[in-house]
Design a protein around this motif. Sequence first.
Motif, PDB file in Angstrom:
ATOM      1  N   GLU A 197       0.883  -1.171   0.000  1.00 19.51           N
ATOM      2  CA  GLU A 197       0.000   0.000   0.000  1.00 19.51           C
ATOM      3  C   GLU A 197       0.915   1.214   0.000  1.00 19.51           C
ATOM      4  O   GLU A 197       1.778   1.338   0.880  1.00 19.51           O
ATOM      5  CB  GLU A 197      -0.885  -0.007   1.242  1.00 19.51           C
ATOM      6  N   VAL A 198       0.769   2.107  -0.976  1.00 17.17           N
ATOM      7  CA  VAL A 198       1.670   3.258  -1.104  1.00 17.17           C
ATOM      8  C   VAL A 198       0.880   4.536  -0.850  1.00 17.17           C
ATOM      9  O   VAL A 198      -0.135   4.793  -1.505  1.00 17.17           O
ATOM     10  CB  VAL A 198       2.324   3.295  -2.505  1.00 17.17           C
ATOM     11  N   LEU A 199       1.355   5.343   0.107  1.00 19.59           N
ATOM     12  CA  LEU A 199       0.634   6.550   0.503  1.00 19.59           C
ATOM     13  C   LEU A 199       1.595   7.727   0.640  1.00 19.59           C
ATOM     14  O   LEU A 199       2.761   7.553   1.003  1.00 19.59           O
ATOM     15  CB  LEU A 199      -0.061   6.353   1.857  1.00 19.59           C
ATOM     16  N   GLY A 200       1.093   8.924   0.384  1.00 19.35           N
ATOM     17  CA  GLY A 200       1.825  10.142   0.665  1.00 19.35           C
ATOM     18  C   GLY A 200       1.050  10.953   1.690  1.00 19.35           C
ATOM     19  O   GLY A 200      -0.135  11.223   1.490  1.00 19.35           O
ATOM     20  N   MET A 201       1.687  11.325   2.792  1.00 16.90           N
ATOM     21  CA  MET A 201       1.009  12.070   3.846  1.00 16.90           C
ATOM     22  C   MET A 201       1.388  13.546   3.861  1.00 16.90           C
ATOM     23  O   MET A 201       0.909  14.293   4.698  1.00 16.90           O
ATOM     24  CB  MET A 201       1.332  11.448   5.212  1.00 16.90           C
ATOM     25  N   GLY A 202       2.274  13.976   2.933  1.00 18.52           N
ATOM     26  CA  GLY A 202       2.674  15.378   2.943  1.00 18.52           C
ATOM     27  C   GLY A 202       3.265  15.759   4.283  1.00 18.52           C
ATOM     28  O   GLY A 202       4.082  15.041   4.846  1.00 18.52           O
ATOM     29  N   LYS A 203       2.815  16.894   4.823  1.00 22.08           N
ATOM     30  CA  LYS A 203       3.348  17.384   6.102  1.00 22.08           C
ATOM     31  C   LYS A 203       2.380  17.158   7.258  1.00 22.08           C
ATOM     32  O   LYS A 203       2.539  17.747   8.328  1.00 22.08           O
ATOM     33  CB  LYS A 203       3.664  18.869   5.990  1.00 22.08           C
ATOM     34  N   ARG A 204       1.393  16.276   7.072  1.00 21.15           N
ATOM     35  CA  ARG A 204       0.317  16.143   8.053  1.00 21.15           C
ATOM     36  C   ARG A 204       0.642  15.261   9.246  1.00 21.15           C
ATOM     37  O   ARG A 204      -0.134  15.221  10.200  1.00 21.15           O
ATOM     38  CB  ARG A 204      -0.941  15.603   7.354  1.00 21.15           C
ATOM     39  N   MET A 205       1.756  14.515   9.232  1.00 18.99           N
ATOM     40  CA  MET A 205       2.048  13.615  10.349  1.00 18.99           C
ATOM     41  C   MET A 205       3.458  13.844  10.893  1.00 18.99           C
ATOM     42  O   MET A 205       4.333  12.989  10.783  1.00 18.99           O
ATOM     43  CB  MET A 205       1.888  12.159   9.922  1.00 18.99           C
ATOM     44  N   PRO A 206       3.728  15.004  11.484  1.00 17.24           N
ATOM     45  CA  PRO A 206       5.065  15.249  12.037  1.00 17.24           C
ATOM     46  C   PRO A 206       5.343  14.350  13.236  1.00 17.24           C
ATOM     47  O   PRO A 206       4.433  14.008  13.994  1.00 17.24           O
ATOM     48  CB  PRO A 206       5.005  16.717  12.458  1.00 17.24           C
ATOM     49  N   ILE A 207       6.602  13.961  13.396  1.00 13.71           N
ATOM     50  CA  ILE A 207       7.021  13.220  14.584  1.00 13.71           C
ATOM     51  C   ILE A 207       7.923  14.086  15.454  1.00 13.71           C
ATOM     52  O   ILE A 207       8.391  13.634  16.496  1.00 13.71           O
ATOM     53  CB  ILE A 207       7.748  11.915  14.203  1.00 13.71           C
ATOM     54  N   ALA A 208       8.182  15.315  15.013  1.00 13.59           N
ATOM     55  CA  ALA A 208       9.040  16.240  15.754  1.00 13.59           C
ATOM     56  C   ALA A 208       8.584  17.667  15.479  1.00 13.59           C
ATOM     57  O   ALA A 208       7.708  17.913  14.640  1.00 13.59           O
ATOM     58  CB  ALA A 208      10.500  16.039  15.360  1.00 13.59           C
ATOM     59  N   ASP A 209       9.195  18.607  16.172  1.00 15.54           N
ATOM     60  CA  ASP A 209       8.820  20.017  16.082  1.00 15.54           C
ATOM     61  C   ASP A 209       9.323  20.621  14.769  1.00 15.54           C
ATOM     62  O   ASP A 209      10.530  20.679  14.524  1.00 15.54           O
ATOM     63  CB  ASP A 209       9.421  20.754  17.275  1.00 15.54           C
ATOM     64  N   ASN A 210       8.395  21.101  13.943  1.00 11.95           N
ATOM     65  CA  ASN A 210       8.769  21.704  12.665  1.00 11.95           C
ATOM     66  C   ASN A 210       9.382  23.100  12.807  1.00 11.95           C
ATOM     67  O   ASN A 210       9.771  23.707  11.813  1.00 11.95           O
ATOM     68  CB  ASN A 210       7.541  21.783  11.753  1.00 11.95           C
ATOM     69  N   ASN A 211       9.468  23.613  14.043  1.00 12.61           N
ATOM     70  CA  ASN A 211      10.052  24.934  14.249  1.00 12.61           C
ATOM     71  C   ASN A 211      11.568  24.890  14.386  1.00 12.61           C
ATOM     72  O   ASN A 211      12.198  25.939  14.551  1.00 12.61           O
ATOM     73  CB  ASN A 211       9.442  25.578  15.497  1.00 12.61           C
ATOM     74  N   THR A 212      12.168  23.700  14.336  1.00 13.86           N
ATOM     75  CA  THR A 212      13.621  23.578  14.444  1.00 13.86           C
ATOM     76  C   THR A 212      14.161  22.804  13.244  1.00 13.86           C
ATOM     77  O   THR A 212      13.456  21.983  12.647  1.00 13.86           O
ATOM     78  CB  THR A 212      14.027  22.837  15.730  1.00 13.86           C
ATOM     79  N   ASP A 213      15.431  23.063  12.898  1.00 10.46           N
ATOM     80  CA  ASP A 213      16.056  22.328  11.799  1.00 10.46           C
ATOM     81  C   ASP A 213      16.095  20.839  12.093  1.00 10.46           C
ATOM     82  O   ASP A 213      15.822  20.013  11.213  1.00 10.46           O
ATOM     83  CB  ASP A 213      17.486  22.842  11.568  1.00 10.46           C
ATOM     84  N   ALA A 214      16.442  20.492  13.332  1.00  9.82           N
ATOM     85  CA  ALA A 214      16.533  19.078  13.706  1.00  9.82           C
ATOM     86  C   ALA A 214      15.168  18.403  13.614  1.00  9.82           C
ATOM     87  O   ALA A 214      15.061  17.254  13.155  1.00  9.82           O
ATOM     88  CB  ALA A 214      17.094  18.942  15.124  1.00  9.82           C
ATOM     89  N   GLY A 215      14.127  19.113  14.042  1.00  7.85           N
ATOM     90  CA  GLY A 215      12.786  18.546  13.979  1.00  7.85           C
ATOM     91  C   GLY A 215      12.322  18.340  12.555  1.00  7.85           C
ATOM     92  O   GLY A 215      11.755  17.303  12.215  1.00  7.85           O
ATOM     93  N   ARG A 216      12.559  19.345  11.704  1.00  5.89           N
ATOM     94  CA  ARG A 216      12.154  19.214  10.301  1.00  5.89           C
ATOM     95  C   ARG A 216      12.894  18.066   9.620  1.00  5.89           C
ATOM     96  O   ARG A 216      12.313  17.350   8.792  1.00  5.89           O
ATOM     97  CB  ARG A 216      12.393  20.530   9.562  1.00  5.89           C
ATOM     98  N   ALA A 217      14.171  17.870   9.968  1.00  7.73           N
ATOM     99  CA  ALA A 217      14.936  16.770   9.384  1.00  7.73           C
ATOM    100  C   ALA A 217      14.323  15.423   9.751  1.00  7.73           C
ATOM    101  O   ALA A 217      14.266  14.503   8.918  1.00  7.73           O
ATOM    102  CB  ALA A 217      16.395  16.834   9.849  1.00  7.73           C
ATOM    103  N   LYS A 218      13.837  15.289  10.976  1.00 12.62           N
ATOM    104  CA  LYS A 218      13.194  14.043  11.398  1.00 12.62           C
ATOM    105  C   LYS A 218      11.875  13.821  10.665  1.00 12.62           C
ATOM    106  O   LYS A 218      11.491  12.684  10.380  1.00 12.62           O
ATOM    107  CB  LYS A 218      12.954  14.052  12.905  1.00 12.62           C
ATOM    108  N   ASN A 219      11.162  14.900  10.373  1.00 11.20           N
ATOM    109  CA  ASN A 219       9.859  14.783   9.723  1.00 11.20           C
ATOM    110  C   ASN A 219       9.968  14.396   8.250  1.00 11.20           C
ATOM    111  O   ASN A 219       9.031  13.831   7.681  1.00 11.20           O
ATOM    112  CB  ASN A 219       9.082  16.091   9.870  1.00 11.20           C
ATOM    113  N   ARG A 220      11.095  14.694   7.615  1.00 14.63           N
ATOM    114  CA  ARG A 220      11.303  14.328   6.206  1.00 14.63           C
ATOM    115  C   ARG A 220      11.756  12.874   6.159  1.00 14.63           C
ATOM    116  O   ARG A 220      12.915  12.564   6.442  1.00 14.63           O
ATOM    117  CB  ARG A 220      12.350  15.253   5.572  1.00 14.63           C
TER     118      ARG A 220
END
Length: 240
Positions: A197-220
């Motif tokens: 099953e192949v899905l794209g969730m875009g930016k809707r399911m962050p696992i970290a804080d998108n306000n920091t570089d480290a957090g955004r790196a984890k979310n990608r």
Amino acid sequence: MFRAANKQVCVAVAAALALSACATGGSYVQQDPYGNPTQQQNKTGRNALIGAAIGVAGGLLTGDSATERRQHAMIGAGIGALGGAAIGQYQDRQERALRERTANTGIEVSRQGDNITLNLPDGVTFDFNKATLKPDFYSALNGVAATLKEYNQTMVEVVGHTDSIGSDAVNQRLSEQRADSVAQYLSAQGVQRERMEVLGMGKRMPIADNNTDAGRAKNRRVEIHLIPLREGTPGTTGMN
């Protein structure tokens, strides 16, 4: 199939985000053009929002409709189901094999109950804003593919995620393309498409804080969820 599943996930995540925002006391007062808060946000509220989004969407990705659809496809392809204690033992062996074959590759292996998740950070899998797999990562995915072929009584969800920078449309498209690139590579190595099953969730399911570089790196990231095919679905027969 993809559009229907993705629409269902989007609706649930939107509801989760709305409820979480209410629970934080309206801390999202202002946002920049990318949707990031410009005022200091309550830390507890932000973590609750992230957790709620993960919980709701994660439940749908492995929920009844997606699971049953994938189970029927796998049964039609001649793959048998697991039952009872055999499920945990089977996943124990698969998890051990995955950890051995992905050691020092950048792939993170985690386990929740009987489900196994592989986290593929974008820094080791893709160049910035690209959806073409890095050739240096082929050997790591070869190890994953070899394990999935050996342990073929699991459904395979390949899910793309992005950080919050950029428009919804751009992030959605990139997450879909990256998930599809991983799925196509696994298929080319012999993993049956009926299992995936192949899905794209875009930016809707962050696992970290998108306000920091480290957090955004984890979310990608691209995640591969391995869900055992269980006995009990109409038409299943065990092949342990």
